[in-house]
Design an enzyme around this catalytic site. Structure first.
Site, short mmCIF file in Angstrom:
data_model
loop_
_atom_site.label_atom_id
_atom_site.label_comp_id
_atom_site.label_asym_id
_atom_site.label_seq_id
_atom_site.Cartn_x
_atom_site.Cartn_y
_atom_site.Cartn_z
N TYR A 111 0.82 -1.21 0.00
CA TYR A 111 0.00 0.00 0.00
C TYR A 111 0.86 1.27 0.00
CZ TYR A 111 -3.45 3.48 1.28
OH TYR A 111 -4.23 4.60 1.29
N ARG A 140 -2.21 9.31 3.83
CA ARG A 140 -0.94 8.60 3.55
C ARG A 140 0.27 9.25 4.22
NH1 ARG A 140 -2.56 8.44 -2.80
NH2 ARG A 140 -4.63 7.68 -2.36
N VAL A 160 -15.73 16.03 -5.02
CA VAL A 160 -16.06 17.21 -4.22
C VAL A 160 -16.77 18.25 -5.10
CG1 VAL A 160 -15.06 19.12 -2.89
CG2 VAL A 160 -14.18 16.81 -2.59
N ALA A 161 -16.32 18.38 -6.34
CA ALA A 161 -16.94 19.36 -7.26
C ALA A 161 -18.42 19.04 -7.44
CB ALA A 161 -16.22 19.31 -8.61
N GLU A 186 -20.29 17.26 -5.40
CA GLU A 186 -21.03 17.39 -4.12
C GLU A 186 -21.37 18.85 -3.84
OE1 GLU A 186 -18.67 13.51 -2.26
OE2 GLU A 186 -18.32 15.48 -1.40
N ASP A 204 -6.54 -20.28 -47.05
CA ASP A 204 -5.78 -19.03 -47.13
C ASP A 204 -4.41 -19.29 -46.47
OD1 ASP A 204 -5.11 -16.20 -47.07
OD2 ASP A 204 -5.67 -16.26 -44.96
N ASP A 222 -1.49 -16.55 -45.24
CA ASP A 222 -1.04 -15.69 -44.13
C ASP A 222 -2.15 -15.48 -43.11
OD1 ASP A 222 1.74 -14.46 -44.96
OD2 ASP A 222 0.48 -14.53 -46.76
C1 GDG Z 1 -10.24 8.99 -5.71
C2 GDG Z 1 -9.69 9.72 -6.94
C3 GDG Z 1 -12.02 10.03 -7.74
C4 GDG Z 1 -13.32 14.87 1.82
N1 GDG Z 1 -13.05 15.48 2.97
C5 GDG Z 1 -13.93 15.04 3.88
C6 GDG Z 1 -14.78 14.15 3.27
N2 GDG Z 1 -14.39 14.05 1.99
C7 GDG Z 1 -15.01 13.21 0.97
C8 GDG Z 1 -15.66 14.03 -0.10
C9 GDG Z 1 -15.59 13.10 -1.30
C10 GDG Z 1 -14.36 12.25 -1.02
O1 GDG Z 1 -14.01 12.44 0.33
C11 GDG Z 1 -13.17 12.69 -1.87
O2 GDG Z 1 -13.35 12.24 -3.17
P1 GDG Z 1 -12.54 12.81 -4.41
O3 GDG Z 1 -13.16 12.27 -5.65
O4 GDG Z 1 -12.59 14.28 -4.40
O5 GDG Z 1 -11.02 12.38 -4.25
P2 GDG Z 1 -10.13 11.07 -3.81
O6 GDG Z 1 -10.25 10.78 -2.38
O7 GDG Z 1 -8.75 11.39 -4.26
O8 GDG Z 1 -10.69 9.82 -4.64
C12 GDG Z 1 -10.70 10.72 -7.43
C13 GDG Z 1 -12.47 9.15 -6.59
O9 GDG Z 1 -11.43 8.28 -6.16
C14 GDG Z 1 -13.69 8.33 -6.95
O10 GDG Z 1 -13.45 7.50 -8.03
O11 GDG Z 1 -13.00 11.02 -7.97
O12 GDG Z 1 -10.22 11.37 -8.57
O13 GDG Z 1 -8.46 10.37 -6.63
O14 GDG Z 1 -16.71 12.26 -1.34
O15 GDG Z 1 -16.95 14.34 0.30
N3 GDG Z 1 -15.80 13.55 3.90
C15 GDG Z 1 -15.97 13.86 5.21
N4 GDG Z 1 -15.13 14.69 5.86
C16 GDG Z 1 -14.13 15.29 5.25
O16 GDG Z 1 -13.37 16.04 5.88
N5 GDG Z 1 -16.98 13.29 5.86
#
Ligand code: GDG
Length: 739
Positions: free
Chosen positions: A88, A321, A387-388, A390, A508, A510
Site C-alpha cells: 500500500y 498517507r 467534491v466538485a 457534491e 488461405d 497468411d
Molecule cells: C479517488 C480519486 C475520484 C473529503 N473530505 C472530507 C470528506 N471528503 C469526501 C468528499 C468526497 C471524497 O471524500 C473525496 O473524493 P474525491 O473524488 O474528491 O477524491 P479522492 O479521495 O482522491 O478519490 C478521485 C475518486 O477516487 C472516486 O473515483 O474522484 O479522482 O483520486 O466524497 O466528500 N468527507 C468527510 N469529511 C471530510 O473532511 N466526511
C-alpha cells in the site's frame, strides 16, 4: 445462487475496538453508497483489507472481527504491517499513484515493493477464489489491485470479472516507464470489462495495450486469445439525493440547531455581507494542487487588492498517507505557505486563509459547501473529483460558482463550471474575479444544468451501468462461444466429409496457415506445415487449393515443387498439379503508374511501411509502423485512394495491416467459384482470416463449411481462434479413416 463479489483495498466498514469488543460501522464514502444497489441482501460479498494489520489485531479477536464484518456482507483479507508497507504505502502509493498522476519524478521503482504488491494481489485473488463459484460476478476496484483480474481468471476461466480504475490512466509515454508495465496490463486484461472515468483514460489504456502488448484492438474491444475484453468509460457520480437532502435540512435548521462551525461562518457573513467565502477541499495530496492554489491566491490578492479583507479562503486538507515521505514534505510546505500568506496579508479583523488539517464530520462538510460562495477545486491531476459534484448538489437555491481544473476527470461533464488550467495564475486570478462578480442569474443558469445532470447520472446509475455492461459482455462472449468450432460441430463436419464423394478445400495462407511476420518474405512455411499440406494433398477425391493474395513468384518458390494447387494474387493466377501459373483472370495493369507514386508518398511519411509490388496489384504494408500512427495513415490513404480510383475499375482491399489496390473483377470469391463450377463437389470447405477471404465466404454455396480465423465480423459460419487451431482442424481431415 450467483453472487456479486466486490473487491477493493479497503472494506466499506470501519472497525472500532472498545474494551476488547468489536463493532463494525458502515463507511459513508461515495463508493460504499454507490455500490449499495449492487452490494445488498445475502447475494453479495465485499472483500477487502479491514484497515488493521495482523499486528494491530488483539490476540484472539480475529474471529470476532470476522463475525462483525459478516453482518455487513464483508470479509477481510489479512495483511501484516510489512505487507501493508510494501503493497500500500510502497508500490501503490509510491509508484503507481505518482506515475498515473504524471508525477514521474516522485515514482519509485523498487523491486521489493513490486514483489510485495504481487504477493498481496495474490492474497486478494485467493480470497476471491475461496469465496466464489464459476457463475459469480466479480468487480475489482482500483489501482491497488490491478493484477487480481488475471490471477482470478487463471483459475476460473469462465467467471465474469469487471475492473474499475478510480484514478487516471496516463498516456503511453508515461506508462511505458514502469518496469512492470506488461505485467500490469496483463493483470488488468484478466477482466471482461475495464472501466475508466473518462474517454481520455480509456484511449491511453488502449494505446498502451496496442503498443506494449501488440494486441489487436478494434474500437474499444481487445482480442486476447479466445476472449474479447471491453474497455469503456463510466464517469462516477455521487449520491446526489444524500447531499441535496442534507443541504435542505441544513437550510431549515434554526440557529440553535446549527453546528459550532456554522455559527462561526454565519457570524463572519453577518459582519460583512459583501465578503465572499472561497472553499478548497481535498485530501492532502500533491496531485490536488493545494500549494499551487495557495500561491495563486496570493497572486490574486496582489493583482486585485480591492478584495483584501473581502474574501476568505477556507482550506480543508484531509490527512492522507502520512507514512509516505512525499506527503510529509507537502504537509510542511502547505503549513509554511499558509503561515507566510496569512502573515503577509492579515489585518486585525481579517485572516485571508482559514486552514483545517483534519477530517470533518459529514454535517460540517455540508456547512462548508452550503456557506461557500465559490468552490475552488484545482487539482493538477485528478481521476474524477467528487467534491466538485457534491458542492453543486448542495446548492439548493442554485447559487454558487464552481471553479474547476481542466485536469480533473469531472471537468468533462461539468462544462458549465469555470474551467481553468491550474498552472496558469493569470487565468486563475481573472477567473476568481469573474466568479466573485458573476450575477446570481448566471450562477443559477449554470448550476441548474449541472444539477440536472448530476441528479440523473448519480452513483447508483454509475454502478448499475457498469454491472449491466459487464453482464452484456458476458452474453456477447457466449454468442461468440456458440459459433466457435466446438468438438461436437467438428464431429458433424468430419462426418459429412467422410460421407462425401468429391471434396474441395480452400486454404488461405497468411494469418491462417502461417503467422504474420514484419517482412512478408520471412513468413515461409515451416516443416510441420509442409508435412500437413503433403498429407492433405495426398487425400483421395479431395482437391486442396492454397488461395492467397501473395505474388506468384513467392508461391512458385515455396510450393510449386510440391505440386500443390494454388490461386494467387487474389485470383489472377492459378497453378494445378505442379504446372506453371496461368492466368485465371485477364487484368490490366496500366493504372499502377498512377497509384504507385501515391503509395510512395505514404511510405516516405510513415516510417516502417513499405510497398509490395505484385504482378497485378499494389500493396501498402503497415504492420511494422507505430500501431496508432499506422492506423491513422491507413485511414488517410483509404480516403485518398477512394477519390483517385473513382473512375477506374479498381478496388481497395483492407487486409490485416495492409491496403491492397487491384482490379475489381479479381477476388478470391470469384476465383473459388470458377474452380467450384468445374466439377461436382459435394463437400466444400474454406478457411481464412481477413477481409479478402470474406469474398469466398460470401460467394461459395450455403452448404460450404466456411471458417474465420479470429473473432472479427464475418460471413463465415464458424470461427477458430488461432493458427494452431487451424492446423489441428486440418489434421482431423487427414486422420479420417478411408471409406
Ligand atoms: C479517488 C480519486 C475520484 C473529503 N473530505 C472530507 C470528506 N471528503 C469526501 C468528499 C468526497 C471524497 O471524500 C473525496 O473524493 P474525491 O473524488 O474528491 O477524491 P479522492 O479521495 O482522491 O478519490 C478521485 C475518486 O477516487 C472516486 O473515483 O474522484 O479522482 O483520486 O466524497 O466528500 N468527507 C468527510 N469529511 C471530510 O473532511 N466526511
Amino acid at each position: 445462487m450467483d453472487k456479486t463479489i466486490i473487491i477493493s483495498n479497503r472494506l466499506p466498514v470501519q472497525l472500532q475496538i472498545d474494551n476488547g469488543s468489536i463493532t463494525a460501522i458502515p463507511s459513508v464514502g461515495g463508493l460504499a453508497t454507490g455500490m449499495k444497489s449492487v452490494h445488498s441482501g445475502g447475494d453479495s460479498l465485499w472483500i477487502g483489507w479491514s484497515g488493521l494489520t495482523n499486528e494491530e489485531i488483539p490476540d484472539g479477536l480475529a474471529p470476532e472481527i470476522d463475525k462483525a464484518l459478516a453482518k455487513h456482507g464483508s470479509s477481510k483479507v489479512n495483511l501484516s504491517s510489512q505487507e501493508v508497507d510494501g503493497f500500500y504505502y510502497g508500490f501503490s502509493n509510491r509508484t503507481i499513484w505518482p506515475l498515473f498522476h504524471y508525477f514521474l519524478e516522485y515514482s519509485e521503482f523498487e523491486l521489493e515493493s513490486w514483489n510485495t504488491y504481487k504477493a498481496v494481489n495474490q492474497k486478494f485473488a485467493d480470497a476471491i477464489l475461496e469465496k466464489s463459484g464459476d457463475d459469480d460476478t466479480i468487480w475489482v476496484h482500483d489501482y491497488q489491485l490491478m493484477l487480481v483480474p488475471q490471477m482470478v481468471r487463471e483459475k476460473r476461466p469462465n467467471i465474469s470479472i469487471g475492473f474499475f480504475l478510480h484514478i487516471p490512466f496516463p498516456s503511453y509515454e508515461i506508462f511505458r516507464t514502469l518496469p512492470w508495465r506488461k505485467e500490469v496490463l496483463m493483470g488488468l486484461l484478466g477482466s471482461d470489462l475495464i472501466g475508466f472515468h473518462t474517454y481520455d483514460y480509456e484511449r491511453h489504456f488502449l494505446s498502451s495495450v496496442r503498443r506494449l502488448l501488440g494486441l489487436e484492438v478494434s474500437f474499444n474491444e481487445i482480442h486476447l486469445e479466445d476472449r474479447v475484453i471491453k474497455v469503456d468509460s463510466f464517469p462516477m457520480g455521487i449520491d446526489y439525493k444524500k447531499f441535496s437532502d442534507a443541504a435542505k435540512i441544513h437550510d431549515a435548521n434554526k440557529s440553535d440547531q446549527r453546528s459550532e462551525l456554522q455559527r462561526r461562518l454565519d457570524m463572519h457573513k453577518e459582519s460583512d455581507p459583501d465578503a465572499k467565502f472561497l472553499l478548497s477541499i481535498d485530501r492532502l495530496d500533491y496531485s490536488k494542487g493545494i500549494a499551487k492554489r495557495l500561491n495563486a491566491f496570493e497572486y490574486f490578492l496582489n493583482k486585485y487588492p480591492q478584495y483584501k479583507e473581502k474574501v476568505r479562503l477556507i482550506v480543508l486538507a484531509v490527512p492522507s498517507r502520512s507514512n509516505v515521505p512525499q506527503y510529509q514534505l507537502l504537509k510542511k510546505e502547505i503549513d509554511e505557505l499558509v503561515g507566510r500568506i496569512n502573515g503577509e496579508f492579515s489585518t486585525v479583523s481579517w485572516t485571508p486563509i482559514w486552514y483545517f488539517y483534519r477530517s470533518m464530520p459529514f454535517e460540517n462538510l455540508i456547512d462548508l459547501y452550503t456557506s461557500s460562495d465559490i468552490a475552488w477545486l484545482t487539482p493538477i491531476r485528478d481521476g474524477m473529483n467528487l467534491v466538485a459534484k457534491e458542492y453543486i448538489a448542495t446548492r439548493t437555491d442554485q447559487t454558487g460558482v464552481l471553479i474547476l481544473s481542466e485536469m480533473a476527470g469531472s471537468a468533462n461533464e461539468m462544462n458549465e463550471s469555470l474551467l481553468i488550467n491550474p498552472n496558469n495564475f493569470e487565468e486563475i486570478a481573472d477567473t476568481l474575479y469573474e466568479a466573485i462578480n458573476m450575477p446570481i442569474e448566471e450562477q443559477q443558469a449554470r448550476n441548474s444544468i449541472l444539477q440536472k445532470r448530476l441528479e440523473r447520472y448519480n452513483v447508483e446509475k454509475w454502478a448499475n451501468d457498469f454491472m449491466t455492461s459487464l453482464q452484456n459482455q458476458k452474453e456477447i462472449d457466449y454468442s461468440y462461444k456458440s459459433r466457435k468450432l466446438s468438438n461436437e460441430m467438428l464431429k458433424v463436419i468430419t462426418d459429412d466429409y467422410r460421407k462425401s464423394k468429391k471434396r474441395l478445400m480452400f486454404l488461405d495462407y497468411d494469418g491462417t496457415l502461417a503467422g504474420f511476420q514484419g517482412d512478408p518474405q520471412k513468413a515461409n512455411p515451416d516443416k510441420e506445415l509442409y508435412d500437413l499440406l503433403d498429407r492433405l494433398s495426398a487425400l483421395e477425391n479431395t482437391d486442396i487449393y492454397l488461395i492467397s493474395g501473395r505474388d506468384k513468384d513467392t508461391f512458385t518458390k515455396w510450393f510449386l515443387p510440391k505440386k500443390y494447387n494454388m490461386i494467387v494474387e487474389h485470383g489472377v493466377w492459378i497453378s494445378e498439379n505442379g504446372e506453371a501459373f496461368s492466368m485465371l483472370e485477364n487484368v490490366k495493369k496500366d493504372w499502377m503508374a498512377k497509384i504507385h507514386p501515391v503509395l510512395e508518398s505514404f511510405v516516405d511519411r510513415t516510417p516502417g511501411s513499405f510497398i509490395e509490388e505484385k504482378n497485378y496489384s499494389l500493396a501498402w504494408h503497415y504492420r511494422k509502423t507505430d500501431p496508432d500512427f499506422g492506423q491513422k495513415r491507413a485511414t488517410e490513404l483509404n480516403t485518398v485512394l477512394t477519390s483517385l480510383i473513382a473512375n477506374d475499375d479498381l478496388s481497395i482491399l483492407n487486409g490485416n495491416k495492409v491496403i491492397e489496390i487491384k482490379s475489381s473483377n479479381v477476388n478470391k470469391g470469384r476465383a473459388a467459384m470458377r474452380v467450384y463450377s468445374q466439377k461436382e463437389y459435394d463437400f466444400v470447405f474454406a478457411i481464412g482470416d481477413d477481409w479478402t477471404d470474406e469474398f469466398m465466404f460470401q460467394e461459395l454455396p450455403d452448404s460450404a463449411i466456411t471458417v474465420k480465423v479470429g473473432r472479427q465480423k464475418t460471413q463465415a459460419r464458424y470461427y477458430v481462434d488461432s493458427i494452431k487451431n487451424v492446423r489441428d482442424l486440418l489434421e482431423h481431415f487427414v486422420d479420417q479413416p478411408k471409406k
